[in-house]
Motif scaffolding. Sequence first.
Motif, mmCIF file in Angstrom:
data_model
loop_
_atom_site.group_PDB
_atom_site.id
_atom_site.type_symbol
_atom_site.label_atom_id
_atom_site.label_comp_id
_atom_site.label_asym_id
_atom_site.label_seq_id
_atom_site.Cartn_x
_atom_site.Cartn_y
_atom_site.Cartn_z
ATOM 1 N N CYS A 52 6.659 7.450 2.007
ATOM 2 C CA CYS A 52 5.261 7.290 2.419
ATOM 3 C C CYS A 52 5.049 7.821 3.836
ATOM 4 O O CYS A 52 4.050 8.476 4.116
ATOM 5 N N HIS A 56 2.704 10.925 4.879
ATOM 6 C CA HIS A 56 1.684 10.725 5.914
ATOM 7 C C HIS A 56 1.809 11.802 6.997
ATOM 8 O O HIS A 56 0.811 12.362 7.443
ATOM 9 N N GLY A 61 -0.531 12.722 2.250
ATOM 10 C CA GLY A 61 -1.018 11.371 1.967
ATOM 11 C C GLY A 61 -0.591 10.923 0.592
ATOM 12 O O GLY A 61 0.582 10.807 0.301
ATOM 13 N N CYS A 62 -1.544 10.749 -0.269
ATOM 14 C CA CYS A 62 -1.272 10.301 -1.644
ATOM 15 C C CYS A 62 -0.902 11.510 -2.509
ATOM 16 O O CYS A 62 -1.727 12.414 -2.676
ATOM 17 N N LYS A 65 -3.442 11.996 -5.454
ATOM 18 C CA LYS A 65 -4.721 12.596 -5.064
ATOM 19 C C LYS A 65 -4.529 14.060 -4.689
ATOM 20 O O LYS A 65 -5.375 14.906 -4.985
ATOM 21 N N SER A 71 -8.218 9.756 -6.657
ATOM 22 C CA SER A 71 -7.519 8.701 -5.940
ATOM 23 C C SER A 71 -6.873 7.719 -6.907
ATOM 24 O O SER A 71 -7.417 7.442 -7.972
ATOM 25 N N CYS A 72 -5.746 7.186 -6.504
ATOM 26 C CA CYS A 72 -5.097 6.163 -7.324
ATOM 27 C C CYS A 72 -5.504 4.780 -6.803
ATOM 28 O O CYS A 72 -6.184 4.663 -5.787
ATOM 29 N N CYS A 75 -4.639 4.055 -3.218
ATOM 30 C CA CYS A 75 -5.096 5.042 -2.241
ATOM 31 C C CYS A 75 -5.514 4.358 -0.939
ATOM 32 O O CYS A 75 -6.286 3.411 -0.942
ATOM 33 N N THR A 78 -0.977 3.613 2.519
ATOM 34 C CA THR A 78 -0.098 4.122 3.576
ATOM 35 C C THR A 78 -0.837 4.136 4.905
ATOM 36 O O THR A 78 -0.305 3.685 5.925
ATOM 37 N N HIS A 96 -7.496 -0.041 2.878
ATOM 38 C CA HIS A 96 -7.156 -0.725 1.622
ATOM 39 C C HIS A 96 -7.136 -2.234 1.854
ATOM 40 O O HIS A 96 -6.280 -2.743 2.581
ATOM 41 N N TYR A 135 -9.750 -1.304 -7.243
ATOM 42 C CA TYR A 135 -9.958 0.131 -7.477
ATOM 43 C C TYR A 135 -11.364 0.396 -8.003
ATOM 44 O O TYR A 135 -12.087 1.251 -7.494
#
Length: 166
Positions: A52, A56, A61-62, A65, A71-72, A75, A78, A96, A135
């Motif tokens: 992660c 980053h 990032g993700c 995505k 996005s998961c 998302c 991190t 988040h 989500y």
Amino acid sequence: MMGKQILQELSEWAGVWPAKISWMRQISETIKKWGRQFKERLLIVTGLGAACFLLHLTGIGCPIKWLTGISCAGCGMTRAAVCVLKLQFGQAYEYHPLVYAMPMCVLLFLFWDKIPAKAQKVIAAAVIVCFAVMYLARLQNPSSVVSIEPENGIVMRIWHFFMQRR
């Protein structure tokens, strides 16, 4: 033998009796008993944390995505964790809201085999439901971190690149 010696020196230095720090001895013995499984899980958690961090740093990032543009459910986690480390708790929550549940999730993962099977099912279902509800709620907020933009994913970009060459 060495562990007892360290505990004895620690208790003398701190001015407490060895019985007062017996909980340290119990933790040490418990970890020794669990042995390999605990170490493997700790290695997995450490590896995921390092991955992660690298994602980053690279700006990806993700990875979900980045690949799909969608996005998961995790998302922003991190970025939220990085904000927590920087003591930016409000920003972490914006990235988040479930970031504060992650330490508990990590502990549950590390000690998963010590939890009864029935409780494991309940915990797993609760975590899945929490992430799913969060989500869906975040998808309803247009200013949210979560987005569905498949045209921005690398898969669609590659697809368009090859389709234009035809």
